[in-house]
Design a protein around this motif. Sequence first.
Motif, PDB file in Angstrom:
ATOM      1  N   ARG A  27       0.819  -1.230   0.000  1.00 27.34           N
ATOM      2  CA  ARG A  27       0.000   0.000   0.000  1.00 27.34           C
ATOM      3  C   ARG A  27       0.841   1.262   0.000  1.00 27.34           C
ATOM      4  O   ARG A  27       0.350   2.329  -0.392  1.00 27.34           O
ATOM      5  CB  ARG A  27      -0.919   0.017   1.232  1.00 27.34           C
ATOM      6  CG  ARG A  27      -2.295  -0.607   1.008  1.00 27.34           C
ATOM      7  CD  ARG A  27      -2.218  -2.064   0.753  1.00 27.34           C
ATOM      8  NE  ARG A  27      -3.527  -2.674   0.484  1.00 27.34           N
ATOM      9  CZ  ARG A  27      -3.692  -3.956   0.258  1.00 27.34           C
ATOM     10  NH1 ARG A  27      -2.650  -4.784   0.269  1.00 27.34           N
ATOM     11  NH2 ARG A  27      -4.890  -4.453   0.000  1.00 27.34           N
ATOM     12  N   ASP A  32      -1.205   3.749  -7.494  1.00 25.58           N
ATOM     13  CA  ASP A  32      -2.410   3.062  -7.050  1.00 25.58           C
ATOM     14  C   ASP A  32      -2.287   1.580  -7.382  1.00 25.58           C
ATOM     15  O   ASP A  32      -1.912   1.197  -8.505  1.00 25.58           O
ATOM     16  CB  ASP A  32      -3.626   3.674  -7.758  1.00 25.58           C
ATOM     17  CG  ASP A  32      -4.926   3.069  -7.268  1.00 25.58           C
ATOM     18  OD1 ASP A  32      -4.888   2.278  -6.311  1.00 25.58           O
ATOM     19  OD2 ASP A  32      -5.975   3.378  -7.861  1.00 25.58           O
ATOM     20  N   ALA A  34      -4.620  -0.600  -7.829  1.00 29.10           N
ATOM     21  CA  ALA A  34      -5.551  -0.948  -8.903  1.00 29.10           C
ATOM     22  C   ALA A  34      -5.021  -0.494 -10.258  1.00 29.10           C
ATOM     23  O   ALA A  34      -5.148  -1.210 -11.261  1.00 29.10           O
ATOM     24  CB  ALA A  34      -6.923  -0.327  -8.632  1.00 29.10           C
ATOM     25  N   ALA A  35      -4.406   0.691 -10.310  1.00 26.11           N
ATOM     26  CA  ALA A  35      -3.849   1.181 -11.575  1.00 26.11           C
ATOM     27  C   ALA A  35      -2.678   0.325 -12.031  1.00 26.11           C
ATOM     28  O   ALA A  35      -2.514   0.055 -13.229  1.00 26.11           O
ATOM     29  CB  ALA A  35      -3.417   2.636 -11.410  1.00 26.11           C
ATOM     30  N   VAL A  47     -10.019   1.223 -14.128  1.00 28.61           N
ATOM     31  CA  VAL A  47      -9.285   1.246 -12.867  1.00 28.61           C
ATOM     32  C   VAL A  47     -10.248   1.367 -11.691  1.00 28.61           C
ATOM     33  O   VAL A  47     -10.105   0.668 -10.674  1.00 28.61           O
ATOM     34  CB  VAL A  47      -8.271   2.406 -12.854  1.00 28.61           C
ATOM     35  CG1 VAL A  47      -7.622   2.543 -11.477  1.00 28.61           C
ATOM     36  CG2 VAL A  47      -7.202   2.190 -13.914  1.00 28.61           C
ATOM     37  N   ALA A  48     -11.248   2.237 -11.817  1.00 23.35           N
ATOM     38  CA  ALA A  48     -12.230   2.411 -10.739  1.00 23.35           C
ATOM     39  C   ALA A  48     -13.036   1.138 -10.522  1.00 23.35           C
ATOM     40  O   ALA A  48     -13.327   0.751  -9.379  1.00 23.35           O
ATOM     41  CB  ALA A  48     -13.164   3.580 -11.067  1.00 23.35           C
ATOM     42  N   ARG A  51     -10.834  -1.336  -8.743  1.00 16.72           N
ATOM     43  CA  ARG A  51     -10.647  -0.936  -7.352  1.00 16.72           C
ATOM     44  C   ARG A  51     -11.856  -1.344  -6.520  1.00 16.72           C
ATOM     45  O   ARG A  51     -11.718  -1.804  -5.374  1.00 16.72           O
ATOM     46  CB  ARG A  51     -10.426   0.568  -7.269  1.00 16.72           C
ATOM     47  CG  ARG A  51     -10.064   1.050  -5.870  1.00 16.72           C
ATOM     48  CD  ARG A  51      -9.886   2.555  -5.801  1.00 16.72           C
ATOM     49  NE  ARG A  51      -8.778   3.000  -6.628  1.00 16.72           N
ATOM     50  CZ  ARG A  51      -8.905   3.683  -7.752  1.00 16.72           C
ATOM     51  NH1 ARG A  51     -10.136   3.990  -8.207  1.00 16.72           N
ATOM     52  NH2 ARG A  51      -7.850   4.054  -8.442  1.00 16.72           N
ATOM     53  N   THR A  52     -13.051  -1.203  -7.091  1.00 16.13           N
ATOM     54  CA  THR A  52     -14.264  -1.590  -6.369  1.00 16.13           C
ATOM     55  C   THR A  52     -14.345  -3.105  -6.216  1.00 16.13           C
ATOM     56  O   THR A  52     -14.715  -3.626  -5.154  1.00 16.13           O
ATOM     57  CB  THR A  52     -15.503  -1.073  -7.114  1.00 16.13           C
ATOM     58  OG1 THR A  52     -15.414   0.354  -7.230  1.00 16.13           O
ATOM     59  CG2 THR A  52     -16.771  -1.436  -6.357  1.00 16.13           C
ATOM     60  N   LEU A  56     -10.525  -2.099  -2.848  1.00 16.88           N
ATOM     61  CA  LEU A  56      -9.460  -1.145  -2.566  1.00 16.88           C
ATOM     62  C   LEU A  56      -9.984   0.258  -2.290  1.00 16.88           C
ATOM     63  O   LEU A  56      -9.202   1.133  -1.897  1.00 16.88           O
ATOM     64  CB  LEU A  56      -8.468  -1.112  -3.743  1.00 16.88           C
ATOM     65  CG  LEU A  56      -7.750  -2.428  -4.031  1.00 16.88           C
ATOM     66  CD1 LEU A  56      -6.870  -2.295  -5.272  1.00 16.88           C
ATOM     67  CD2 LEU A  56      -6.910  -2.857  -2.836  1.00 16.88           C
ATOM     68  N   ASP A  57     -11.274   0.471  -2.516  1.00 16.01           N
ATOM     69  CA  ASP A  57     -11.857   1.777  -2.220  1.00 16.01           C
ATOM     70  C   ASP A  57     -12.326   1.876  -0.776  1.00 16.01           C
ATOM     71  O   ASP A  57     -12.807   2.923  -0.343  1.00 16.01           O
ATOM     72  CB  ASP A  57     -13.026   2.058  -3.170  1.00 16.01           C
ATOM     73  CG  ASP A  57     -14.074   0.949  -3.136  1.00 16.01           C
ATOM     74  OD1 ASP A  57     -13.766  -0.152  -2.615  1.00 16.01           O
ATOM     75  OD2 ASP A  57     -15.190   1.174  -3.644  1.00 16.01           O
ATOM     76  N   GLN A  63      -9.880  -3.190   4.860  1.00 13.30           N
ATOM     77  CA  GLN A  63      -9.207  -4.094   3.925  1.00 13.30           C
ATOM     78  C   GLN A  63      -8.331  -5.097   4.669  1.00 13.30           C
ATOM     79  O   GLN A  63      -8.349  -6.299   4.377  1.00 13.30           O
ATOM     80  CB  GLN A  63      -8.348  -3.298   2.947  1.00 13.30           C
ATOM     81  CG  GLN A  63      -9.119  -2.402   1.998  1.00 13.30           C
ATOM     82  CD  GLN A  63      -8.179  -1.676   1.059  1.00 13.30           C
ATOM     83  OE1 GLN A  63      -7.234  -2.258   0.528  1.00 13.30           O
ATOM     84  NE2 GLN A  63      -8.432  -0.394   0.836  1.00 13.30           N
TER      85      GLN A  63
END
Length: 325
Positions: A27, A32, A34-35, A47-48, A51-52, A56-57, A63
């Motif tokens: 982390r 990011d 996810a990116a 990417v969003a 992440r969901t 990761l959001d 987490q």
Amino acid sequence: MRFLAQRLMLFVAALFALSVLVFAALRILPGDVAAVMAGMNATAGQVARLRTELGLDRPLAAQYGDWLAALLHGDLGVSAFTGRSVTAEVAQRAQVTFPLIGMTMALALTAGIPLGCAAALARRPAVRGAFRLVAIVAGAVPALWSGLLLILLFARGSGLVGLFPSQGFPMGGWRQPGAAFASLTLPAVASGLIVAASLMRHTRSALGEQLEGGAVAMGMACGMTRTEAALRIGLRLATPQLVSVAGLTLAQMVTSVMVVENLFALPGIGAMLVTDVGNRDLIAVQSELFLLAAFFLLVGLLVDLAHHALDPRLAAGADREGGRA
């Protein structure tokens, strides 16, 4: 029992600290997660979405809690690249990695300890120098180079003497024990030479110290030959030290096995970790790193317990500390 309870508590605390360290390491990396996993050509929407899907959001504490709860239930997560369970993948690949480690260690113990004893008992300087040269050369040869040399000498199809396969593992696994054993022979020898050289040096040093002590001299005064006293008394007294060295070597062997697995195209845990790092499957890498590090800690715990059981002085010291408490 008090000593065992203390060590188990320290082991659990170390596992917890290790889980925090592994979780935080991925982390605090730049960028990011996810990116990185989605790749350079991914859109912001992709990417969003990733992440969901990976959670990761959510807050980092949530987490970590979810990941730790899954670990306690034996769930290492799901690979974002293959969609397969990491637990099932690790279980399948462990059938290659841990037999390979076992074969390597068996070879190293079979060769290293007798050669170390012979080196310690040698009287002629030329013979001692020859043993020292063998240990230095064998320990300095990288596993990659020795593996390539073994392929050129003994691999089927490309070696001078085609005895063993040089690539892959049988599809049937250990349901074909002959083929499975043959496929791990060259990798085990490639890694075992280095480990045997290390054990040889430590055995020579530990037994040499005992030969200069009073216990071996007392055995010789009771009618034993120098060799009998060294092997029956000196080697037994040196066993706790050798157990510690063998245990640490076993833990370190995991990293060397990664090189050998990739060289011989073996579907082991080391090859899996390298592949997942290359695929940027960081969630799977997180669990795999924790598993390998936990193996290091487990080996250390077992070595500590074995050392305590083999050395009466440690047990007596623990009893005195318990009595004062």
